[in-house]
Design an enzyme around this catalytic site. Sequence first.
Site, PDB file in Angstrom:
ATOM      1  N   ARG A  89      -8.456  -0.608   4.223  1.00 32.54           N
ATOM      2  CA  ARG A  89      -7.523   0.346   3.605  1.00 32.54           C
ATOM      3  C   ARG A  89      -6.200  -0.330   3.255  1.00 32.54           C
ATOM      4  NH1 ARG A  89      -6.145   4.973   7.222  1.00 32.54           N
ATOM      5  NH2 ARG A  89      -4.688   5.108   5.511  1.00 32.54           N
ATOM      6  N   ASP A 105       4.595   0.739  11.858  1.00 34.41           N
ATOM      7  CA  ASP A 105       3.390   0.051  11.372  1.00 34.41           C
ATOM      8  C   ASP A 105       3.296  -1.385  11.881  1.00 34.41           C
ATOM      9  OD1 ASP A 105       2.667   2.306  10.014  1.00 34.41           O
ATOM     10  OD2 ASP A 105       3.231   1.593   8.041  1.00 34.41           O
ATOM     11  N   CYS A 159      -5.976  13.008  11.853  1.00 29.69           N
ATOM     12  CA  CYS A 159      -5.624  11.614  11.652  1.00 29.69           C
ATOM     13  C   CYS A 159      -5.577  10.868  12.964  1.00 29.69           C
ATOM     14  CB  CYS A 159      -4.282  11.519  10.957  1.00 29.69           C
ATOM     15  SG  CYS A 159      -3.824   9.841  10.729  1.00 29.69           S
ATOM     16  N   ARG A 216      -0.312  14.791  12.435  1.00 27.62           N
ATOM     17  CA  ARG A 216       0.662  14.401  11.406  1.00 27.62           C
ATOM     18  C   ARG A 216       0.884  15.616  10.531  1.00 27.62           C
ATOM     19  NH1 ARG A 216      -1.155   8.448   9.394  1.00 27.62           N
ATOM     20  NH2 ARG A 216       0.851   8.343   8.353  1.00 27.62           N
ATOM     21  N   LYS A 264       0.839  -1.208   0.000  1.00 31.81           N
ATOM     22  CA  LYS A 264       0.000   0.000   0.000  1.00 31.81           C
ATOM     23  C   LYS A 264       0.870   1.254   0.000  1.00 31.81           C
ATOM     24  CE  LYS A 264      -1.811   1.713   3.957  1.00 31.81           C
ATOM     25  NZ  LYS A 264      -1.564   3.153   4.089  1.00 31.81           N
ATOM     26  N   ASN A 265       1.878   1.282   0.871  1.00 36.86           N
ATOM     27  CA  ASN A 265       2.652   2.509   1.018  1.00 36.86           C
ATOM     28  C   ASN A 265       3.563   2.782  -0.178  1.00 36.86           C
ATOM     29  OD1 ASN A 265       1.387   2.939   3.392  1.00 36.86           O
ATOM     30  ND2 ASN A 265       3.152   2.477   4.706  1.00 36.86           N
TER      31      ASN A 265
HETATM   32  C1  UD1 Z   1       4.381   6.883   6.124  1.00 33.26           C
HETATM   33  C2  UD1 Z   1       3.517   5.651   5.963  1.00 33.26           C
HETATM   34  C3  UD1 Z   1       3.031   5.170   7.315  1.00 33.26           C
HETATM   35  C4  UD1 Z   1       4.211   4.939   8.240  1.00 33.26           C
HETATM   36  C5  UD1 Z   1       5.091   6.185   8.297  1.00 33.26           C
HETATM   37  C6  UD1 Z   1       6.372   5.981   9.092  1.00 33.26           C
HETATM   38  C7  UD1 Z   1       2.505   5.963   3.785  1.00 33.26           C
HETATM   39  C8  UD1 Z   1       1.263   6.170   2.989  1.00 33.26           C
HETATM   40  N1  UD1 Z   1       2.385   5.992   5.122  1.00 33.26           N
HETATM   41  O1  UD1 Z   1       3.557   7.909   6.695  1.00 33.26           O
HETATM   42  O2  UD1 Z   1       2.305   3.967   7.145  1.00 33.26           O
HETATM   43  O3  UD1 Z   1       3.734   4.655   9.533  1.00 33.26           O
HETATM   44  O4  UD1 Z   1       5.483   6.586   6.966  1.00 33.26           O
HETATM   45  O5  UD1 Z   1       7.104   4.927   8.583  1.00 33.26           O
HETATM   46  O6  UD1 Z   1       3.562   5.707   3.242  1.00 33.26           O
HETATM   47  N2  UD1 Z   1       6.423  14.672  10.451  1.00 33.26           N
HETATM   48  C9  UD1 Z   1       6.527  16.002  10.750  1.00 33.26           C
HETATM   49  N3  UD1 Z   1       6.383  16.921   9.719  1.00 33.26           N
HETATM   50  C10 UD1 Z   1       6.153  16.521   8.436  1.00 33.26           C
HETATM   51  C11 UD1 Z   1       6.060  15.154   8.151  1.00 33.26           C
HETATM   52  C12 UD1 Z   1       6.192  14.225   9.174  1.00 33.26           C
HETATM   53  O7  UD1 Z   1       6.733  16.391  11.896  1.00 33.26           O
HETATM   54  O8  UD1 Z   1       6.035  17.398   7.559  1.00 33.26           O
HETATM   55  C13 UD1 Z   1       6.564  13.658  11.548  1.00 33.26           C
HETATM   56  C14 UD1 Z   1       5.279  12.859  11.771  1.00 33.26           C
HETATM   57  O9  UD1 Z   1       4.393  13.527  12.628  1.00 33.26           O
HETATM   58  C15 UD1 Z   1       5.819  11.580  12.369  1.00 33.26           C
HETATM   59  C16 UD1 Z   1       7.178  11.405  11.673  1.00 33.26           C
HETATM   60  O10 UD1 Z   1       7.503  12.681  11.123  1.00 33.26           O
HETATM   61  O11 UD1 Z   1       6.018  11.747  13.747  1.00 33.26           O
HETATM   62  C17 UD1 Z   1       7.187  10.380  10.557  1.00 33.26           C
HETATM   63  O12 UD1 Z   1       6.211  10.697   9.610  1.00 33.26           O
HETATM   64  P1  UD1 Z   1       6.338  10.330   8.063  1.00 33.26           P
HETATM   65  O13 UD1 Z   1       7.580   9.535   7.849  1.00 33.26           O
HETATM   66  O14 UD1 Z   1       6.161  11.577   7.277  1.00 33.26           O
HETATM   67  O15 UD1 Z   1       5.080   9.398   7.860  1.00 33.26           O
HETATM   68  P2  UD1 Z   1       4.034   9.417   6.682  1.00 33.26           P
HETATM   69  O16 UD1 Z   1       4.742   9.711   5.397  1.00 33.26           O
HETATM   70  O17 UD1 Z   1       2.866  10.236   7.067  1.00 33.26           O
END
Ligand code: UD1
Length: 419
Positions: free
Chosen positions: A400, A308, A118, A123, A24-25
Amino acid sequence: MTESKLYIEGGKRLAGEVFVHGAKNSVLPVLAATLLSGGVCRIENCPELSDVYSSTRILRSLGCKCRREGSAVEVDARTLSGCEISEDLMREMRSSIVFLGAILGRLRRCRLSFPGGCELGPRPIDIHLSGLRKLGAKITEAHGVLDCSMPSAVTGASMTLPLPSVGATENIMLAAVLGSGETVIRNAAREPEISDLAGFLNACGAKISGQGSATVVINGVESLHGATYSIMPDRIVAATYMGAAAITNGEVMLRGVRPADMHSTVSAFEQAGAGVYPYSDRIYLSAKKPLRAIKTLRTAPYPGFPTDCQPIVMAVLTKARGTSMIVENIFENRFRAAPELRRLGADIKAEGRVAVIEGVPRLSGAATVASDLRAGAALVLGGLAAEGVTTVSNLHYIDRGYEALESSLRALGARIRRI
Ligand code: UD1
């Protein structure tokens, strides 16, 4: 209409084989990336998930043609016309934010609403936006709507992410592919799904290198073309079936997996006392001996233990002899399976980023509610191990991320059905 539930008669040892579907990711950013190609792309090993439907709905709303053919989805991006995603579509799936970089990269203009709240705590997308701004994007936010434009073509930029965000790395890669000059992303996420996205874009003619390491380099190209690409296997789905076998003291052969992407997960199951045997594209897990506690398990960005998989392993540890501790370092609100697992008789204390699990000899069935995708998977595992009947409601979360979950588990001998 009443929503369906999973009805599980637990306590049965699982054994057998299961094929692990596409990730999915990985498929979500790849589907967004088809926009950049301006051609026809065929995405194979594309799982049938509600998040995939949400992505194709977004693609269609932007003027692309999408059609499914068995396990492949074909996207014709030649007819892309729109640069705006409606609020309804944005709300369906938080990861729709990855369309931002792709639309901006192709049309130099994008309007979409801020992804809604979320279940995993706040997030934010500040790292996405600051990376896009470094590429030259002008972004304004008003009343929950992001209005983005790229006044001139990308000419390259150098940036260091404050933390290796998966989504931000993807968005910046997508926005930087078309243009000229070199973009360097330091402290980039190293997840295998990043490498899969780069693999797809390179198959379309992009020049991306360093994917899978902390420094990703994108050399802008004038245009991309269509391509056929097969999505990598889902390592979290693989971990879920490993968990299903482990918690029932069973055994499973996973087919179609990439063990090299799963070291930290394999190691967690080994620490819990399972025998795990990786082959080239298969993993065999056997958990016939009683499970034992894991002293401390910490989630971390790849190659660390994935957040995850944390609820999945938490479910398994509820039946492991001894006291386990889990430290969740990625998301604030990721112990939501804990109170529901307690309904099954698990002994879990969760506070802040730490959960302590005292293994219990047996779980017993109860009515439970999934609060997010992986918490839902954890409850299914709990139900498979619990004596008596467990129900899991809020299945839309589970749908999902899992294709044919019940039939795959039934093939392993589970008594599970949707009611
Ligand atoms: C993706 C995955 C999700 C997985 C996560 C971490 C997808 C669709 N989802 O989510 O399943 O759990 O990676 O491996 O691929 N953060 C910030 N600012 C930002 C972006 C992120 O502070 O602009 C923080 C988030 O709050 C979190 C951490 O960074 O604490 C990691 O988030 P991120 O790696 O961005 O996760 P996703 O891409 O949302």
